[in-house]
Design an enzyme around this catalytic site. Structure first.
Site, PDB file in Angstrom:
ATOM      1  CE  LYS A  28       6.910  -4.116 -12.104  1.00  0.00           C
ATOM      2  NZ  LYS A  28       5.681  -4.721 -12.633  1.00  0.00           N
TER       3      LYS A  28
ATOM      4  CE  LYS B 258       3.149 -12.203  -7.755  1.00  0.00           C
ATOM      5  NZ  LYS B 258       2.157 -11.800  -8.763  1.00  0.00           N
TER       6      LYS B 258
ATOM      7  CE  LYS C  80       6.799  -3.719  -4.429  1.00  0.00           C
ATOM      8  NZ  LYS C  80       5.656  -3.593  -5.259  1.00  0.00           N
TER       9      LYS C  80
END
Ligand code: AMP
Ligand code: TRP
Length: 336
Positions: A113, A202, A199
């Site tokens: 992230k 969102k 994966k």
């Protein structure tokens, strides 16, 4: 002996997708009657990356309504919003002070992230796993049902339990309870529709990479029609050279409720032209009842608020008791 306790949560960022549903919420629903359950909407986690204050509250309600729509049963489960119980933030602070910073710097999700954020990495992003540990530990949770990507965070939680109990507990009477992860093998990692090695997430910029629980039948059908496949005829599980094939067959298996051998057999000789409409139809059939229930819940805001209020009322005393126990063990004076 009472039932074991479950705690889990999902962030109110964006729409829930099939990865969230198949990797996490479906398992909560299937096993809920065996346990005493606490499911939170983790809005404090949602602000660890830049967020929109205009939608944070409504996104939290949406997630809570989706929990109900997916079949969370209030006879054995509680639904609440993380930020409504201040003990989450308070325990995070106490845990922060015993967490070695390098444990956090090494976390896979933080590194991924942080890379996406570029220059703008807040301290909260680094601290995210400590807040998650506080969520779990406040409720003395026995089990934490999550997708595979959260395993490392639960390991950190377990390490913090050992550390805090060692430093401030006595071995006969530990301060914090040791939780176990509950990770299903099937569906623990649902992959993107546009790249079977990534994966479903969102945060993927492409909407085509995921199926959202609230996508209309047309959108679901279009996304499946356009999803990445391979030029091989005949479909099979577990071929490492065919990640998309494995992912799409897994989706079909989980959404249809059929077992793996049945699906392998049914699809062994199919081409994509035959399989894709079948998967689309199965996905629409599985999601329609969830969408219908979601609309009902969202149309009755008072009901949803009463659910969240009751959830908080049940959860808060447990959280406060744990917080008091930890503060006491750490040597704080009692509030007068
Ligand atoms: P998040 O969307 O990060 O709040 O994740 C909520 C829950 O969904 C967690 O238990 C995750 O492990 C799970 N989850 C998220 N993405 C996936 C995925 N692609 N496959 C399986 N589980 C997932
Ligand atoms: N970090 C989790 C995720 O992104 C969400 C989460 C926050 C959570 N607190 C939790 C999951 C406590 C389980 C238990 O998926």
């Amino acid at each position: 002996m009472g039932k074991q306790r479950i705690l889990s949560g999902v962030q109110p960022t964006g729409n829930l997708h099939l990865g969230n549903y198949l990797g996490a919420i479906r398992n909560w629903v299937e096993n809920q009657h065996q346990y005493e359950n606490y499911f939170c909407v983790v809005d404090l986690h949602a602000i660890t990356v830049p967020h929109n204050p205009a939608t944070l509250a409504s996104d939290s309600y949406t997630i809570a309504a989706l929990y109900l729509a997916c079949g969370i049963d209030l006879d054995c489960s509680n639904i609440f919003i993380q930020s409504h119980i201040s003990a989450h933030s308070e325990l995070t602070w106490l845990l922060n002070c015993i967490t070695p910073i390098n444990w956090l710097q090494g976390m896979i999700q933080f590194k991924e992230k942080a890379l996406k954020q570029g220059e703008n990495v807040g301290t909260g992003l680094l601290d995210y796993p400590v807040l998650m540990a506080a969520d779990i530990l406040l409720y003395d949770a026995d089990k934490v049902p999550v997708g595979e990507d959260q395993k490392q965070h639960i390991e950190l939680t377990r390490d913090l339990v050992i550390r805090l109990n060692d430093q401030f507990g006595d071995p006969e009477n530990p301060v914090l309870k040791m939780p176990d992860p509950l990770i299903r093998t099937d569906g623990a990692r649902i992959m993107s529709l546009t790249d079977g090695t990534k994966k479903m997430s969102k945060s993927d910029p492409s909407e085509m990479s995921r199926i959202n629980l609230l996508d209309s039948p047309d959108v679901i059908t279009k996304k499946i029609k356009k999803c990445k496949t391979d030029p091989v005829r005949g479909l099979e599980f577990d071929n490492p050279d065919r990640p998309e094939c494995n992912n799409l067959l897994t989706l079909y298996m989980l959404l249809s409720g059929k077992d793996k051998a049945t699906v392998a057999d049914e699809c062994a000789d199919m081409g994509w032209g035959q399989f894709k409409p079948l998967l689309a139809e199965t996905a629409v059939e599985a999601l329609t009842p969830i969408q219908t229930k979601y609309k009902e819940v969202m149309d009755d805001k008072e009901y949803l608020e009463s659910v969240l209020r009751r959830g908080r009322e049940n959860a808060e005393p447990i959280a406060q008791a744990t917080l008091a126990r930890v503060k006491d063990a750490m040597g704080f004076s009692k509030p007068l």
